[in-house]
Design a protein around this motif. Structure first.
Motif, PDB file in Angstrom:
ATOM      1  N   UNK A  52      22.945  45.895  42.486  1.00 14.79           N
ATOM      2  CA  UNK A  52      23.998  45.750  43.495  1.00 14.79           C
ATOM      3  C   UNK A  52      25.182  46.601  43.061  1.00 14.79           C
ATOM      4  N   UNK A  53      25.947  47.008  44.059  1.00  9.43           N
ATOM      5  CA  UNK A  53      27.174  47.766  43.782  1.00  9.43           C
ATOM      6  C   UNK A  53      28.302  47.203  44.619  1.00  9.43           C
ATOM      7  N   UNK A  54      29.461  47.134  43.998  1.00 13.53           N
ATOM      8  CA  UNK A  54      30.668  46.700  44.698  1.00 13.53           C
ATOM      9  C   UNK A  54      31.780  47.697  44.414  1.00 13.53           C
ATOM     10  N   UNK A  55      32.681  47.846  45.360  1.00 11.94           N
ATOM     11  CA  UNK A  55      33.914  48.587  45.093  1.00 11.94           C
ATOM     12  C   UNK A  55      35.070  47.634  45.354  1.00 11.94           C
ATOM     13  N   UNK A  56      35.891  47.450  44.338  1.00 12.06           N
ATOM     14  CA  UNK A  56      37.080  46.625  44.470  1.00 12.06           C
ATOM     15  C   UNK A  56      38.282  47.554  44.513  1.00 12.06           C
ATOM     16  N   UNK A  57      39.010  47.502  45.596  1.00  4.97           N
ATOM     17  CA  UNK A  57      40.219  48.306  45.746  1.00  4.97           C
ATOM     18  C   UNK A  57      41.348  47.551  45.042  1.00  4.97           C
ATOM     19  N   UNK A  58      41.592  47.904  43.791  1.00  7.43           N
ATOM     20  CA  UNK A  58      42.622  47.229  43.004  1.00  7.43           C
ATOM     21  C   UNK A  58      43.740  48.205  42.657  1.00  7.43           C
ATOM     22  N   UNK A  59      44.913  47.662  42.456  1.00  4.51           N
ATOM     23  CA  UNK A  59      46.089  48.472  42.150  1.00  4.51           C
ATOM     24  C   UNK A  59      45.966  49.138  40.786  1.00  4.51           C
ATOM     25  N   UNK A  60      46.603  50.289  40.657  1.00  9.32           N
ATOM     26  CA  UNK A  60      46.700  50.981  39.375  1.00  9.32           C
ATOM     27  C   UNK A  60      48.093  50.710  38.824  1.00  9.32           C
ATOM     28  N   UNK A  93      41.964  40.779  39.219  1.00  5.36           N
ATOM     29  CA  UNK A  93      40.615  40.903  38.654  1.00  5.36           C
ATOM     30  C   UNK A  93      40.026  39.543  38.315  1.00  5.36           C
ATOM     31  N   UNK A  94      40.830  38.654  37.755  1.00  4.98           N
ATOM     32  CA  UNK A  94      40.352  37.309  37.408  1.00  4.98           C
ATOM     33  C   UNK A  94      39.817  36.586  38.636  1.00  4.98           C
ATOM     34  N   UNK A  95      40.580  36.627  39.714  1.00  2.00           N
ATOM     35  CA  UNK A  95      40.158  35.950  40.954  1.00  2.00           C
ATOM     36  C   UNK A  95      38.866  36.543  41.493  1.00  2.00           C
ATOM     37  N   UNK A  96      38.777  37.874  41.512  1.00  2.00           N
ATOM     38  CA  UNK A  96      37.576  38.527  42.042  1.00  2.00           C
ATOM     39  C   UNK A  96      36.354  38.217  41.181  1.00  2.00           C
ATOM     40  N   UNK A 131      27.061  47.188  39.386  1.00  2.00           N
ATOM     41  CA  UNK A 131      28.083  48.168  39.029  1.00  2.00           C
ATOM     42  C   UNK A 131      29.262  47.924  39.950  1.00  2.00           C
ATOM     43  N   UNK A 132      30.441  47.733  39.343  1.00  2.00           N
ATOM     44  CA  UNK A 132      31.674  47.514  40.097  1.00  2.00           C
ATOM     45  C   UNK A 132      32.600  48.693  39.839  1.00  2.00           C
ATOM     46  N   UNK A 133      32.958  49.405  40.904  1.00  2.00           N
ATOM     47  CA  UNK A 133      33.884  50.526  40.775  1.00  2.00           C
ATOM     48  C   UNK A 133      35.290  50.047  41.114  1.00  2.00           C
ATOM     49  N   UNK A 134      36.265  50.590  40.374  1.00  4.19           N
ATOM     50  CA  UNK A 134      37.632  50.082  40.464  1.00  4.19           C
ATOM     51  C   UNK A 134      38.677  51.160  40.717  1.00  4.19           C
ATOM     52  N   UNK A 135      38.256  52.370  40.996  1.00  2.00           N
ATOM     53  CA  UNK A 135      39.202  53.440  41.320  1.00  2.00           C
ATOM     54  C   UNK A 135      38.605  54.282  42.436  1.00  2.00           C
ATOM     55  N   UNK A 136      39.444  55.063  43.088  1.00  2.00           N
ATOM     56  CA  UNK A 136      38.981  55.858  44.226  1.00  2.00           C
ATOM     57  C   UNK A 136      37.872  56.832  43.853  1.00  2.00           C
ATOM     58  N   UNK A 137      37.965  57.429  42.661  1.00  2.00           N
ATOM     59  CA  UNK A 137      36.983  58.436  42.277  1.00  2.00           C
ATOM     60  C   UNK A 137      35.711  57.855  41.654  1.00  2.00           C
TER      61      UNK A 137
END
Length: 163
Positions: A110-118, A140-143, A90-96
Motif C-alpha cells: 500500500x502507498x499513502x501520501x500525507x500532505x504535512x507541513x514542513x 504525524x502522531x494523529x495520522x 510506503x508513506x510519502x511526506x513531501x511533494x517530491x
C-alpha cells in the motif's frame, strides 16, 4: 527495540514493514518512523529515507525528546542507501517523494501520501520555530495512530495485502 541506524530489513521478518519518505530525511520522515516505532514497538518495522541527503536537524531532537524519543542516533540518508526494496506500506511526506518512490523499483502493499507541513519553512524566534516542529509531531502522531492500525492489520510481510 529497533535500532534507528539499521537501514536493512531482514528478509525473514514477520512484522509489517513501513517506509516513510520525505525530501532529505532530516525532519518529517525520521519523526514519522520514530513515532511509529513508539506507538507500535513490536508490531512493525519502521524505516525512513530521503529523496536526497540532508543534515541532522537539532529542532527534531528537541521536540522528540519532549515526548521521550531519543533521536541522537538518527543519521539522514537517502533512498539509494536502503537495502530493502519491499515494504508493506510506503508513506510519502513531501511533494517530491511520490515521484521519487515511483522511480525506484520498490514493491509496496500500500502507498499513502500525507500532505504535512514542513516546519523548516517557519520563521521567527526559537520558540515559534519549535512550535512548528511540535505541530508536525502532533499531526504525524494523529495520522500514525489513526491510519496505520488498519493497514498493518491487513498487511502481509514483504509487500502484499490480504484484500
Amino acid at each position: 527495540m529497533q535500532p534507528y541506524a539499521d537501514r536493512s530489513i531482514s528478509i525473514a521478518h514477520k512484522q509489517p514493514s513501513v517506509l516513510f519518505v520525505c525530501s532529505m530525511n532530516s525532519v518529517r520522515s525520521p519523526m514519522a518512523a520514530a513515532l511509529a516505532r513508539k506507538y507500535f514497538p513490536s508490531e512493525l518495522i519502521a524505516r525512513s529515507a530521503g529523496v536526497r541527503s540532508g543534515q541532522v536537524d537539532r529542532f527534531v531532537h528537541d521536540v522528540m525528546e519532549e515526548i521521550g524519543i531519543d533521536m541522537s542516533v538518527h543519521t539522514p540518508h537517502t533512498m539509494d542507501e536502503l537495502v530493502a526494496t519491499s515494504f508493506d506500506l510506503i508513506v510519502t511526506l513531501s511533494e517530491e517523494a511520490p515521484a521519487a518512490v515511483d522511480a525506484k523499483d520498490y514493491e509496496a502493499g500500500a502507498r499513502l501520501h500525507w500532505d504535512v507541513a514542513d516546519p523548516t519553512l517557519e520563521e521567527g524566534n526559537r520558540e515559534q520555530r519549535l512550535d512548528a516542529y511540535r505541530a508536525l509531531r502532533e499531526d504525524l502522531s494523529k495520522r500514525i495512530k489513526a491510519e496505520l492500525p488498519a493497514i498493518l492489520t491487513d498487511a502481509q510481510p514483504n509487500g502484499s495485502q490480504t484484500h
